[in-house]
Enzyme design. Structure first.
Site, mmCIF file in Angstrom:
data_model
loop_
_atom_site.group_PDB
_atom_site.id
_atom_site.type_symbol
_atom_site.label_atom_id
_atom_site.label_comp_id
_atom_site.label_asym_id
_atom_site.label_seq_id
_atom_site.Cartn_x
_atom_site.Cartn_y
_atom_site.Cartn_z
ATOM 1 N N ARG A 76 0.862 -1.189 0.000
ATOM 2 C CA ARG A 76 0.000 0.000 0.000
ATOM 3 C C ARG A 76 0.894 1.233 0.000
ATOM 4 N NH1 ARG A 76 2.365 2.031 3.679
ATOM 5 N NH2 ARG A 76 0.791 3.647 3.734
ATOM 6 N N GLY A 77 0.238 2.404 -0.152
ATOM 7 C CA GLY A 77 1.004 3.638 -0.341
ATOM 8 C C GLY A 77 1.074 3.884 -1.836
ATOM 9 N N ALA A 78 0.810 5.138 -2.235
ATOM 10 C CA ALA A 78 0.601 5.428 -3.655
ATOM 11 C C ALA A 78 1.740 4.969 -4.574
ATOM 12 C CB ALA A 78 0.307 6.918 -3.818
ATOM 13 N N GLN A 109 -2.028 2.494 10.050
ATOM 14 C CA GLN A 109 -0.772 2.561 9.292
ATOM 15 C C GLN A 109 0.281 3.380 10.047
ATOM 16 O OE1 GLN A 109 -3.791 2.900 7.960
ATOM 17 N NE2 GLN A 109 -3.876 2.280 5.824
ATOM 18 N N ASP A 130 -2.055 10.753 -2.039
ATOM 19 C CA ASP A 130 -2.471 9.696 -2.969
ATOM 20 C C ASP A 130 -2.843 10.245 -4.335
ATOM 21 O OD1 ASP A 130 -2.999 8.478 -0.137
ATOM 22 O OD2 ASP A 130 -2.778 6.842 -1.583
HETATM 23 O O1 MRU Z 1 -4.588 3.140 2.371
HETATM 24 P P1 MRU Z 1 -3.115 3.355 2.240
HETATM 25 O O2 MRU Z 1 -2.344 2.804 3.398
HETATM 26 O O3 MRU Z 1 -2.585 2.919 0.906
HETATM 27 O O4 MRU Z 1 -2.956 4.935 2.300
HETATM 28 C C1 MRU Z 1 -1.677 5.469 2.092
HETATM 29 C C2 MRU Z 1 -1.591 6.930 2.298
HETATM 30 O O5 MRU Z 1 -2.581 7.609 2.497
HETATM 31 C C3 MRU Z 1 -0.237 7.558 2.145
HETATM 32 O O6 MRU Z 1 -0.124 8.685 2.948
HETATM 33 C C4 MRU Z 1 -0.019 7.960 0.679
HETATM 34 O O7 MRU Z 1 -0.242 6.889 -0.181
HETATM 35 C C5 MRU Z 1 1.329 8.499 0.445
HETATM 36 S S1 MRU Z 1 2.515 7.229 0.312
HETATM 37 C C6 MRU Z 1 4.023 7.821 -0.057
#
Ligand code: MRU
Length: 359
Positions: free
Chosen positions: A57-59, A209, A250
């Protein structure tokens, strides 16, 4: 199909194992911090499942995983297919991967980049050439992400003044990227330069997270940090304990409105109320120039169990109605600056964003 590997030697968020025929190895982030476990994904459904269930996960990390996912899909296609039929199968795999999560634009950006390569090569190249070009492109996306994260760290670190204390929400660290992170990168760079500072980590309900991943990463790098429940941020700010907020993103609309983990908007409002600067760190690939403002960003809705029965324990009456948006949008006017690989965008306006990226 995926397989678990216990106690991995590597701590890479994700990596391609093998050459043209290979598999995608991911840290299973749902198991942290209790257990550092990798899973091996061998086909597209395994990658879709890993993204949907937040094992990865994470963009930026989602985008890289999807690019390698496409390489896994190609392995199942016969070389006897004509280039056009091959391309149309690649497109179907891309659609499956794109359906895994809706908000982080890096997913669609990475798939689009892969499809462009596939389309170009399918005009003249053999199937073997298309395969090689796509694996090279996925590797390039991963390598570039590592470099971009280092650049974000370099641009953001000067903001971290001596003895300052910051607050971050969710996880935008190495686990959310190929390596090093976006919002955590300035902290890592400042730490390497010997700076003294402190980070408050919002636990980040409902999936924690912040508590599970950000606290784990900061702890590993011996960065002084304190975990708080999300609802404590206002009090901590009122007590004068926070000098800056730094979060990831994201999807960022053309005007700078920023979608990030649910709760980020609330933190931005609190920061404004306490005159605390609020920064976002994100690569160019997180900007969606097709969307004029944040109202147009699709917000993922997730299952009620994450709120009412998180981590297997029922914490609300069975059958109670639950609303579980995974992201919210912080308006550009609340953001002091966006740290990118091209420098810090400030003020956060459509014009300034365009000027920074030369568009
Ligand atoms: O649902 P997630 O854990 O994928 O959400 C991730 C986030 O909101 C992060 O802050 C975002 O993706 C930035 S990652 C460098």
């Amino acid at each position: 199909m995926s397989m678990a590997i216990k106690n991995p030697a590597s701590q890479a968020t994700l990596r391609w194992q093998g050459s043209l025929t290979g598999s995608l190895i991911l840290i299973d982030q749902t198991r942290l911090p209790e257990e550092l476990l990798e899973i091996e994904c061998r086909d597209v459904p395994a990658v879709v499942e890993a993204i949907r269930s937040l094992r990865v996960r994470g963009a930026p990390a989602i985008g890289i995983a999807a690019a390698y996912g496409l390489c896994l899909g190609m392995q199942t296609l016969s070389e006897e297919k004509g280039a056009e039929a091959f391309y149309s199968s690649v497109k179907q795999f891309a659609d499956q991967l794109a359906s895994s999560r809706p908000t982080a634009v890096n997913l669609f950006w990475a798939l689009e980049r892969m499809l462009q390569v596939a389309q170009q090569r399918s005009k003249s190249g053999s199937i073997a050439e298309i395969r090689a070009a796509l694996l090279a492109e996925a590797r390039a996306i991963e390598t570039e992400d590592r470099q971009i994260c280092r650049a974000l760290g370099g641009h953001g670190a000067p903001l971290i003044e001596a003895n300052s204390s910051w607050l971050t929400h969710c996880n935008a660290g190495g686990l959310a990227t190929a390596d090093y992170g976006t919002a955590l990168a300035p902290f890592f760079t400042a730490k390497q330069a010997g700076q003294q500072f402190h980070v408050f980590v919002d636990e980040t309900r409902p999936l924690l997270q912040g508590a599970r991943l950000t606290a784990w990463e900061l702890h590993q790098r011996q960065i002084d940090c304190t975990l708080i429940c999300d609802s404590m941020a206002a009090q901590v700010m009122k007590e004068g304990r926070v000098q800056g907020v730094l979060v990831g993103a994201d999807r960022i609309a053309a005007n700078g409105d920023t979608a990030n983990k649910i709760g980020t908007y609330g933190v931005a409002v609190l920061a404004a109320a306490h005159q605390i600067p609020f920064y976002v760190a994100a690569p160019r690939s997180t900007f969606d120039f097709k969307l004029a403002s944040g109202d147009l960003i699709p917000i993922e809705q997730r299952h009620a169990d994450e709120v009412a029965q998180g981590f297997g324990r029922r914490t609300a009456p069975a059958g109670v109605r639950v609303y579980n948006p995974a992201f919210d949008v912080t308006p550009a006017r609340l953001i002091r600056g966006i740290i990118t690989e091209a420098g810090i965008i400030t003020p956060v306006t459509t014009e300034q964003i365009r000027a920074t990226f030369g568009g």
